[in-house]
Design a protein around this motif. Sequence first.
Motif, PDB file in Angstrom:
ATOM      1  N   THR A 277     -31.878  62.678  -2.397  1.00  0.00           N
ATOM      2  CA  THR A 277     -31.855  62.699  -3.853  1.00  0.00           C
ATOM      3  C   THR A 277     -31.337  61.389  -4.415  1.00  0.00           C
ATOM      4  OG1 THR A 277     -29.700  63.759  -3.745  1.00  0.00           O
ATOM      5  CG2 THR A 277     -31.604  65.190  -4.069  1.00  0.00           C
ATOM      6  N   ALA A 278     -32.111  60.820  -5.301  1.00  0.00           N
ATOM      7  CA  ALA A 278     -31.825  59.530  -5.935  1.00  0.00           C
ATOM      8  C   ALA A 278     -31.784  58.411  -4.904  1.00  0.00           C
ATOM      9  CB  ALA A 278     -30.535  59.548  -6.739  1.00  0.00           C
ATOM     10  N   ALA A 279     -32.923  57.754  -4.724  1.00  0.00           N
ATOM     11  CA  ALA A 279     -33.045  56.674  -3.743  1.00  0.00           C
ATOM     12  C   ALA A 279     -32.428  55.401  -4.313  1.00  0.00           C
ATOM     13  CB  ALA A 279     -34.513  56.458  -3.381  1.00  0.00           C
ATOM     14  N   LEU A 280     -31.100  55.339  -4.228  1.00  0.00           N
ATOM     15  CA  LEU A 280     -30.343  54.239  -4.823  1.00  0.00           C
ATOM     16  C   LEU A 280     -29.256  53.814  -3.855  1.00  0.00           C
ATOM     17  CD1 LEU A 280     -29.796  52.476  -7.360  1.00  0.00           C
ATOM     18  CD2 LEU A 280     -28.257  54.292  -8.150  1.00  0.00           C
ATOM     19  N   TRP A 281     -29.178  52.492  -3.602  1.00  0.00           N
ATOM     20  CA  TRP A 281     -28.234  51.984  -2.601  1.00  0.00           C
ATOM     21  C   TRP A 281     -27.502  50.764  -3.152  1.00  0.00           C
ATOM     22  CZ3 TRP A 281     -27.152  54.435   1.886  1.00  0.00           C
ATOM     23  CH2 TRP A 281     -26.339  53.768   2.802  1.00  0.00           C
ATOM     24  N   SER A 282     -26.174  50.805  -3.061  1.00  0.00           N
ATOM     25  CA  SER A 282     -25.343  49.659  -3.442  1.00  0.00           C
ATOM     26  C   SER A 282     -25.439  48.618  -2.338  1.00  0.00           C
ATOM     27  CB  SER A 282     -23.892  50.106  -3.630  1.00  0.00           C
ATOM     28  OG  SER A 282     -23.033  48.996  -3.808  1.00  0.00           O
ATOM     29  N   ALA A 283     -26.195  47.552  -2.613  1.00  0.00           N
ATOM     30  CA  ALA A 283     -26.544  46.578  -1.574  1.00  0.00           C
ATOM     31  C   ALA A 283     -25.704  45.311  -1.619  1.00  0.00           C
ATOM     32  CB  ALA A 283     -28.025  46.211  -1.695  1.00  0.00           C
ATOM     33  N   TYR A 284     -25.077  45.032  -2.766  1.00  0.00           N
ATOM     34  CA  TYR A 284     -24.381  43.746  -2.924  1.00  0.00           C
ATOM     35  C   TYR A 284     -23.206  43.894  -3.873  1.00  0.00           C
ATOM     36  CZ  TYR A 284     -23.564  38.866  -4.309  1.00  0.00           C
ATOM     37  OH  TYR A 284     -22.990  37.645  -4.574  1.00  0.00           O
ATOM     38  N   ILE A 285     -22.062  43.370  -3.466  1.00  0.00           N
ATOM     39  CA  ILE A 285     -20.904  43.208  -4.353  1.00  0.00           C
ATOM     40  C   ILE A 285     -20.437  41.772  -4.225  1.00  0.00           C
ATOM     41  CG2 ILE A 285     -18.493  43.857  -4.782  1.00  0.00           C
ATOM     42  CD1 ILE A 285     -19.163  46.629  -3.608  1.00  0.00           C
ATOM     43  N   GLY A 286     -20.257  41.108  -5.332  1.00  0.00           N
ATOM     44  CA  GLY A 286     -19.727  39.750  -5.339  1.00  0.00           C
ATOM     45  C   GLY A 286     -18.573  39.653  -6.324  1.00  0.00           C
ATOM     46  N   VAL A 287     -17.438  39.122  -5.865  1.00  0.00           N
ATOM     47  CA  VAL A 287     -16.264  39.033  -6.736  1.00  0.00           C
ATOM     48  C   VAL A 287     -15.305  37.991  -6.163  1.00  0.00           C
ATOM     49  CG1 VAL A 287     -14.926  40.821  -5.523  1.00  0.00           C
ATOM     50  CG2 VAL A 287     -14.559  40.459  -7.984  1.00  0.00           C
ATOM     51  N   ALA A 288     -14.534  37.369  -7.022  1.00  0.00           N
ATOM     52  CA  ALA A 288     -13.474  36.478  -6.558  1.00  0.00           C
ATOM     53  C   ALA A 288     -12.371  37.319  -5.904  1.00  0.00           C
ATOM     54  CB  ALA A 288     -12.908  35.681  -7.723  1.00  0.00           C
ATOM     55  N   HIS A 289     -11.979  36.935  -4.696  1.00  0.00           N
ATOM     56  CA  HIS A 289     -10.922  37.673  -4.005  1.00  0.00           C
ATOM     57  C   HIS A 289      -9.677  37.701  -4.891  1.00  0.00           C
ATOM     58  CE1 HIS A 289      -7.858  38.731  -1.064  1.00  0.00           C
ATOM     59  NE2 HIS A 289      -8.820  39.101  -0.235  1.00  0.00           N
ATOM     60  N   PRO A 290      -9.072  38.881  -5.070  1.00  0.00           N
ATOM     61  CA  PRO A 290      -7.961  38.995  -6.024  1.00  0.00           C
ATOM     62  C   PRO A 290      -6.734  38.167  -5.664  1.00  0.00           C
ATOM     63  CG  PRO A 290      -8.195  40.998  -4.725  1.00  0.00           C
ATOM     64  CD  PRO A 290      -9.402  40.166  -4.450  1.00  0.00           C
ATOM     65  N   VAL A 291      -6.605  37.726  -4.414  1.00  0.00           N
ATOM     66  CA  VAL A 291      -5.442  36.938  -4.003  1.00  0.00           C
ATOM     67  C   VAL A 291      -5.828  35.496  -3.671  1.00  0.00           C
ATOM     68  CG1 VAL A 291      -3.563  36.734  -2.320  1.00  0.00           C
ATOM     69  CG2 VAL A 291      -4.230  38.991  -3.204  1.00  0.00           C
ATOM     70  N   THR A 292      -6.826  35.314  -2.817  1.00  0.00           N
ATOM     71  CA  THR A 292      -7.203  33.956  -2.405  1.00  0.00           C
ATOM     72  C   THR A 292      -8.078  33.246  -3.434  1.00  0.00           C
ATOM     73  OG1 THR A 292      -9.248  34.587  -1.280  1.00  0.00           O
ATOM     74  CG2 THR A 292      -7.188  34.736  -0.012  1.00  0.00           C
ATOM     75  N   LYS A 293      -8.725  34.026  -4.298  1.00  0.00           N
ATOM     76  CA  LYS A 293      -9.647  33.519  -5.333  1.00  0.00           C
ATOM     77  C   LYS A 293     -10.973  33.024  -4.761  1.00  0.00           C
ATOM     78  CE  LYS A 293      -6.339  34.351  -8.201  1.00  0.00           C
ATOM     79  NZ  LYS A 293      -6.294  35.680  -8.816  1.00  0.00           N
ATOM     80  N   GLU A 294     -11.137  33.079  -3.447  1.00  0.00           N
ATOM     81  CA  GLU A 294     -12.421  32.689  -2.866  1.00  0.00           C
ATOM     82  C   GLU A 294     -13.475  33.742  -3.187  1.00  0.00           C
ATOM     83  OE1 GLU A 294     -12.047  32.003   1.297  1.00  0.00           O
ATOM     84  OE2 GLU A 294     -10.547  30.412   1.075  1.00  0.00           O
ATOM     85  N   TRP A 295     -14.732  33.279  -3.362  1.00  0.00           N
ATOM     86  CA  TRP A 295     -15.818  34.206  -3.677  1.00  0.00           C
ATOM     87  C   TRP A 295     -16.103  35.072  -2.449  1.00  0.00           C
ATOM     88  CZ3 TRP A 295     -17.737  35.990  -7.973  1.00  0.00           C
ATOM     89  CH2 TRP A 295     -18.956  36.663  -7.976  1.00  0.00           C
ATOM     90  N   LEU A 296     -16.102  36.389  -2.668  1.00  0.00           N
ATOM     91  CA  LEU A 296     -16.305  37.347  -1.596  1.00  0.00           C
ATOM     92  C   LEU A 296     -17.624  38.074  -1.829  1.00  0.00           C
ATOM     93  CD1 LEU A 296     -15.056  38.950   0.847  1.00  0.00           C
ATOM     94  CD2 LEU A 296     -14.089  40.510  -0.872  1.00  0.00           C
TER      95      LEU A 296
END
Length: 250
Positions: A197-216
């Motif tokens: 049911t509901a063919a939906l997939w979370s494939a990508y998350i991009g965010v600045a690391h909350p401590v190191t600030k590097e892009w994750l």
Amino acid sequence: MTGHDGGAPAVQVLYEDNHLIAVVKPPGMLSQADETGAPDILTVVKADLKARYNKPGNVFLGLVHRLDRPAGGAMLLAKTSKAASRLSDAVRSRSFAKGYIACTEGVPSPREATLVHFLRKDAKTNTVTAHPKPVPDAKEAVLSYRVVAEAEGRALVAVRLHTGRPHQIRVQMAAIGCPLAGDRKYGAGEGVRSHDTAALWSAYIGVAHPVTKEWLEIRSLPPREGVWASWPDSAWSLAEGSFTAEGTDG
């Protein structure tokens, strides 16, 4: 895969450090516990962390975003209150990038577009309606989609969320005549097994690391089964390639 004793579901960890853990939420599992008592990913991951690290007492785990129950894929959880606060700020400021892969009934036209609707949720029925113009109690919802493959009247679609509204992708795609495969709540037909049911997939998350600030960047693809089974490798490569640090925003 990691797991622990007691029969709890195993946890598929995509990324982990002292501040964060990214896991795969199975389709059909709640993001957070509700009155039904059904399994939820937050409780499952807490139990996994407690077992793996032999932690006494309660384990802190912050829920900073949700996935609809029928959807599966990547979820990022915070292991400290500082990380939870900073990730929540990123979600609010739309600097938390979210990319999804969907399989639609029907092929969206045009093949690439940005959709803007105003969504209103009915809490009693747990359904959401899409409106082309503002209506009372509705919130603006914006997404961009791109068809990466089509076959037999269905399309594999890469979706970038610009707002995070309940049922957003399901409702907005249905509003243009292309409900997600198996999503009978929003107009899909029969013929898909219930666990799809509901063919939906979370494939990508991009965010600045909350401590190191590097892009994750966190990536996940659905298992090749059910509605996901028939798409060729080339389609998955195109879908994955739709999500980059430059090409995705929250």
